[in-house]
Design a protein around this motif. Structure first.
Motif, mmCIF file in Angstrom:
data_model
loop_
_atom_site.group_PDB
_atom_site.id
_atom_site.type_symbol
_atom_site.label_atom_id
_atom_site.label_comp_id
_atom_site.label_asym_id
_atom_site.label_seq_id
_atom_site.Cartn_x
_atom_site.Cartn_y
_atom_site.Cartn_z
ATOM 1 N N HIS A 45 0.814 -1.215 0.000
ATOM 2 C CA HIS A 45 0.000 0.000 0.000
ATOM 3 C C HIS A 45 0.850 1.270 0.000
ATOM 4 C CE1 HIS A 45 -3.040 -2.903 1.178
ATOM 5 N NE2 HIS A 45 -3.964 -1.990 0.947
ATOM 6 N N PHE A 46 2.153 1.111 0.196
ATOM 7 C CA PHE A 46 3.017 2.281 0.339
ATOM 8 C C PHE A 46 4.199 2.310 -0.627
ATOM 9 C CE2 PHE A 46 0.996 1.474 4.408
ATOM 10 C CZ PHE A 46 0.406 2.699 4.640
ATOM 11 N N VAL A 47 4.358 1.285 -1.468
ATOM 12 C CA VAL A 47 5.565 1.161 -2.286
ATOM 13 C C VAL A 47 5.259 1.322 -3.774
ATOM 14 C CG1 VAL A 47 7.466 -0.363 -2.894
ATOM 15 C CG2 VAL A 47 6.594 -0.370 -0.575
ATOM 16 N N GLY A 48 5.831 2.326 -4.384
ATOM 17 C CA GLY A 48 5.901 2.577 -5.818
ATOM 18 C C GLY A 48 4.746 2.152 -6.696
ATOM 19 N N ARG B 244 -11.263 10.009 -2.780
ATOM 20 C CA ARG B 244 -9.864 9.959 -2.344
ATOM 21 C C ARG B 244 -9.272 8.544 -2.341
ATOM 22 N NH1 ARG B 244 -7.584 13.894 0.922
ATOM 23 N NH2 ARG B 244 -5.751 12.702 0.309
ATOM 24 N N PRO B 245 -9.125 7.936 -3.503
ATOM 25 C CA PRO B 245 -8.575 6.574 -3.552
ATOM 26 C C PRO B 245 -7.204 6.465 -2.895
ATOM 27 C CG PRO B 245 -9.115 7.378 -5.760
ATOM 28 C CD PRO B 245 -9.457 8.450 -4.800
ATOM 29 N N VAL C 60 -6.381 3.810 0.159
ATOM 30 C CA VAL C 60 -5.300 2.829 0.086
ATOM 31 C C VAL C 60 -4.374 2.983 1.292
ATOM 32 C CG1 VAL C 60 -3.235 2.166 -1.229
ATOM 33 C CG2 VAL C 60 -5.407 2.522 -2.413
ATOM 34 N N THR C 61 -4.086 4.206 1.680
ATOM 35 C CA THR C 61 -3.240 4.434 2.849
ATOM 36 C C THR C 61 -3.900 3.915 4.125
ATOM 37 O OG1 THR C 61 -2.237 6.376 1.833
ATOM 38 C CG2 THR C 61 -2.068 6.208 4.230
#
Length: 67
Positions: A9-12, A28-29, A33-34
């Motif tokens: 959810h946080f990588v590239g 706010r997709p 996701v965050t």
């Protein structure tokens, strides 16, 4: 497993792919996701602790149904 999927959810490019999967009707997709990534990390920490295992299990079940 939850830690690895939470990292996605946080990588590239993986993050971009997850953002693209969010239906356009949801706001706010990137934020969604965050938030789900953070919830996966929290859920991964819960089951090993006996005092939080049951709450974590219910929370993870609800998260999986929601996603």
């Amino acid at each position: 497993m939850l830690v690895l999927t939470g990292l996605a959810h946080f990588v590239g490019r993986r993050r971009a792919g997850l953002i693209d999967m969010v239906p356009p009707a949801l706001p706010r997709p990137d934020l969604l996701v965050t938030v789900t990534g953070v919830l996966e990390f929290v859920g991964a920490a819960g089951p090993p602790v006996p005092a939080t295992a049951r709450v974590a299990a219910v929370g993870l079940a609800l998260l999986i149904v929601a996603m």
